[in-house]
Design a protein around this motif. Structure first.
Motif, PDB file in Angstrom:
ATOM      1  N   LEU A  22       0.831  -1.201   0.000  1.00 22.47           N
ATOM      2  CA  LEU A  22       0.000   0.000   0.000  1.00 22.47           C
ATOM      3  C   LEU A  22       0.869   1.257   0.000  1.00 22.47           C
ATOM      4  O   LEU A  22       0.584   2.232  -0.714  1.00 22.47           O
ATOM      5  N   LEU A  23       1.949   1.241   0.763  1.00 22.01           N
ATOM      6  CA  LEU A  23       2.879   2.375   0.763  1.00 22.01           C
ATOM      7  C   LEU A  23       3.494   2.560  -0.613  1.00 22.01           C
ATOM      8  O   LEU A  23       3.640   3.699  -1.094  1.00 22.01           O
ATOM      9  N   GLY A  24       3.829   1.432  -1.276  1.00 23.42           N
ATOM     10  CA  GLY A  24       4.387   1.518  -2.621  1.00 23.42           C
ATOM     11  C   GLY A  24       3.415   2.172  -3.596  1.00 23.42           C
ATOM     12  O   GLY A  24       3.834   2.939  -4.482  1.00 23.42           O
ATOM     13  N   THR A  25       2.119   1.902  -3.440  1.00 22.65           N
ATOM     14  CA  THR A  25       1.118   2.529  -4.301  1.00 22.65           C
ATOM     15  C   THR A  25       1.084   4.039  -4.081  1.00 22.65           C
ATOM     16  O   THR A  25       0.962   4.823  -5.038  1.00 22.65           O
ATOM     17  N   ARG A  29      -8.237   4.840  -9.938  1.00 21.54           N
ATOM     18  CA  ARG A  29      -7.536   3.868 -10.779  1.00 21.54           C
ATOM     19  C   ARG A  29      -7.636   2.456 -10.209  1.00 21.54           C
ATOM     20  O   ARG A  29      -7.557   1.475 -10.946  1.00 21.54           O
ATOM     21  N   SER A  30      -7.781   2.352  -8.899  1.00 22.95           N
ATOM     22  CA  SER A  30      -7.813   1.029  -8.254  1.00 22.95           C
ATOM     23  C   SER A  30      -9.063   0.906  -7.395  1.00 22.95           C
ATOM     24  O   SER A  30      -9.132   1.494  -6.299  1.00 22.95           O
ATOM     25  N   PRO A  84      10.573   6.552  -6.097  1.00 23.35           N
ATOM     26  CA  PRO A  84      10.948   5.145  -6.269  1.00 23.35           C
ATOM     27  C   PRO A  84      10.886   4.396  -4.934  1.00 23.35           C
ATOM     28  O   PRO A  84      11.360   4.906  -3.899  1.00 23.35           O
ATOM     29  N   ALA A  85      10.309   3.210  -4.968  1.00 27.97           N
ATOM     30  CA  ALA A  85      10.223   2.416  -3.745  1.00 27.97           C
ATOM     31  C   ALA A  85      11.597   2.087  -3.195  1.00 27.97           C
ATOM     32  O   ALA A  85      11.791   2.005  -1.978  1.00 27.97           O
ATOM     33  N   ALA A  86      12.581   1.949  -4.091  1.00 25.67           N
ATOM     34  CA  ALA A  86      13.940   1.621  -3.654  1.00 25.67           C
ATOM     35  C   ALA A  86      14.600   2.765  -2.907  1.00 25.67           C
ATOM     36  O   ALA A  86      15.580   2.564  -2.183  1.00 25.67           O
ATOM     37  N   SER A  87      14.058   3.980  -3.071  1.00 25.88           N
ATOM     38  CA  SER A  87      14.660   5.139  -2.402  1.00 25.88           C
ATOM     39  C   SER A  87      14.199   5.279  -0.965  1.00 25.88           C
ATOM     40  O   SER A  87      14.650   6.192  -0.255  1.00 25.88           O
ATOM     41  N   VAL A  88      13.300   4.413  -0.542  1.00 18.99           N
ATOM     42  CA  VAL A  88      12.761   4.458   0.813  1.00 18.99           C
ATOM     43  C   VAL A  88      13.158   3.181   1.545  1.00 18.99           C
ATOM     44  O   VAL A  88      13.020   2.076   1.017  1.00 18.99           O
TER      45      VAL A  88
END
Length: 442
Positions: free
Chosen positions: A142-145, A219-220, A153-157
């Motif tokens: 959910l955080l990634g969304t 969108r979702s 970017p998810a990788a930056s967190v």
């Protein structure tokens, strides 16, 4: 005839009574539905457990049997495999294709909290450490969304897992995390524990809004836009200071689509009827609500629940009226057929009785023309055989009292005629007309 049919009639009535009692016993048995919910001790498990106990105490027609699971993912999997009739699922984790919504148990908001004034919006989370409270896999997704919407970017967190809300305050104070995300109902214990933990740590609490929550939810369909109202968590100044938009999910009670509409209608009614009785023990029960009932709803609603919400629940006779009508017609046809068979049997029985009486009358007439005792003895034997048949039929109930009286009179007449003819033969007195007829015949 009537006596012979009395045992058959009594047997048929007893069989019908037994059938009615069996149907009544079967219909009186409660419908027990297996509901998958977890984790044990969680808010959802406590809510469903309290509901199950309330239904059992009330001896309701629908009961719940709890099937414990590790969480919403396993609950959904059990329902998907048909191992559970009902399941408590989270909309973004996956609603089994074979199930439909019964009710929304509660809506959960994804609340981002921080103590740093520099983290005023989601893009500011880039390069930061975020602590996720409980249900880490689903909440991490959910955080990634949320981050994706703001091109973070998810990788930056860096994600830091926190077991309970009580860990949030120490983690922020010690600098192990820069922000915390907790997903739950705004009044749920996990939410109040997280907020309380931060306040007890002596930290200034701030909220990171998700301003584009409506766009994300559009969108979702499994997500929805929610608001954290001003002052939701109390305080002076209020926490939050302004109404804050965020993203949310719903925890739903879903049922197998194959379950009878009447069963789900009754279950839905009981959910709302028993809610006040358990809200004292499980405050989360106060958040149970009806889902969207429009035909355009993105998540399908069970027809039984929809009928309850729309006030279109069929009564027992509305559901089974056609069957009752057919049953009455069938019984009427069977009754007419049985009456016809009984009438025909009675007619055949009367015909047999009349045949026996005619034989007795024939013996009376024949005895007037007999000239030898041997033939009279033969007629007397026939009369005795008729008597034996009549007595047997009377014993079976085929001949009533009036019939027995008729046979008794006929037998008396036959025996009297035979006795009178025998006396004439023994004395040699033969009627002249009879003698002339005999000579003519010779």
């Amino acid at each position: 005839m009537m006596r012979r049919h009395i045992p058959i009639t009594v047997a048929a009535l007893l069989a019908l009574l037994a059938a009615v009692l069996l149907v009544y016993q079967w219909a009186g048995q409660p419908t027990v539905l297996r509901v998958a919910v977890g984790p044990p001790g969680g808010e959802d498990a406590r809510l469903i457990g309290a509901m199950a106990q309330s239904l059992a105490r009330g001896h309701e027609d629908v009961r719940l049997r709890v099937v414990p699971t590790s969480g919403v993912a396993e609950s959904a999997a059990l329902a998907e495999r048909g191992k559970a009739d009902l399941a408590v699922v989270r909309s973004d984790v996956g609603i089994p294709a074979a199930t439909q919504t019964v009710a929304i148990l509660h809506r959960d908001a994804a609340v981002l909290m921080t103590t740093s004034p520099a983290l005023a919006s989601v893009p500011d989370l880039r390069g930061r450490r975020i602590g996720i409270v409980r249900n880490h896999d689903a909440n991490k997704k959910l955080l990634g969304t949320i981050l994706e919407q703001y091109e973070v970017p998810a990788a930056s967190v860096e994600i830091v897992t926190l077991g309970q809300g009580e860990e949030a305050g120490p983690a922020l104070k010690e600098g192990r995390v820069d922000a915390v995300m907790v997903v739950g109902a705004l009044t749920a214990p996990v939410m109040t524990e997280t907020v309380g933990s931060i306040l007890r740590a002596g930290l200034h609490l701030a909220f990171v809004p998700v301003g584009e929550a409506t766009a994300i939810a559009r969108r979702s369909p499994v997500l929805e836009a929610l608001e954290v109202g001003r002052g939701t968590f109390g305080g002076t100044p209020p926490r939050p200071a302004e109404t804050t938009a965020t993203l949310g999910v719903s925890h739903r009670l879903v049922a197998q689509a194959s379950l009878a509409d009447s069963t789900i209608s009754e279950l839905t009614r009981l959910l709302f009827v028993t809610r006040p009785a358990i809200v004292g023990d499980v405050p989360l029960a106060n958040l149970i609500e009806a889902p969207e009932t429009s035909k355009s709803a993105s998540l399908p609603l069970h027809p039984g629940a929809e009928a309850y919400f729309d006030g279109e629940v069929e009564t027992f006779f509305e559901r089974y009226g056609d069957w009752f009508y057919l049953a009455v017609m069938a019984l009427s046809i069977l009754g007419s057929a049985a009456a016809t068979l009984v009438s025909r049997a009675a007619q055949r029985s009367r015909a047999r009785d009349m045949a026996l009486l005619r034989e007795l009358l024939a013996i009376v007439r024949a005895s007037r023309d007999i000239e030898d005792e041997e033939t009279l003895f033969e007629l007397e034997r026939e009369a005795d055989e008729i008597l034996a048949v009549a007595l047997a039929r009377a014993g079976n109930g085929a001949i009533d009292n009036a019939g027995v009286a008729a046979f008794t009179l006929g037998l008396d007449q036959a025996r009297r005629a035979i006795a009178e003819r025998r006396a004439l033969i023994q004395t040699g007195h033969v009627h002249p007309v009879q003698a002339a007829d005999r000579q003519a015949a010779e």
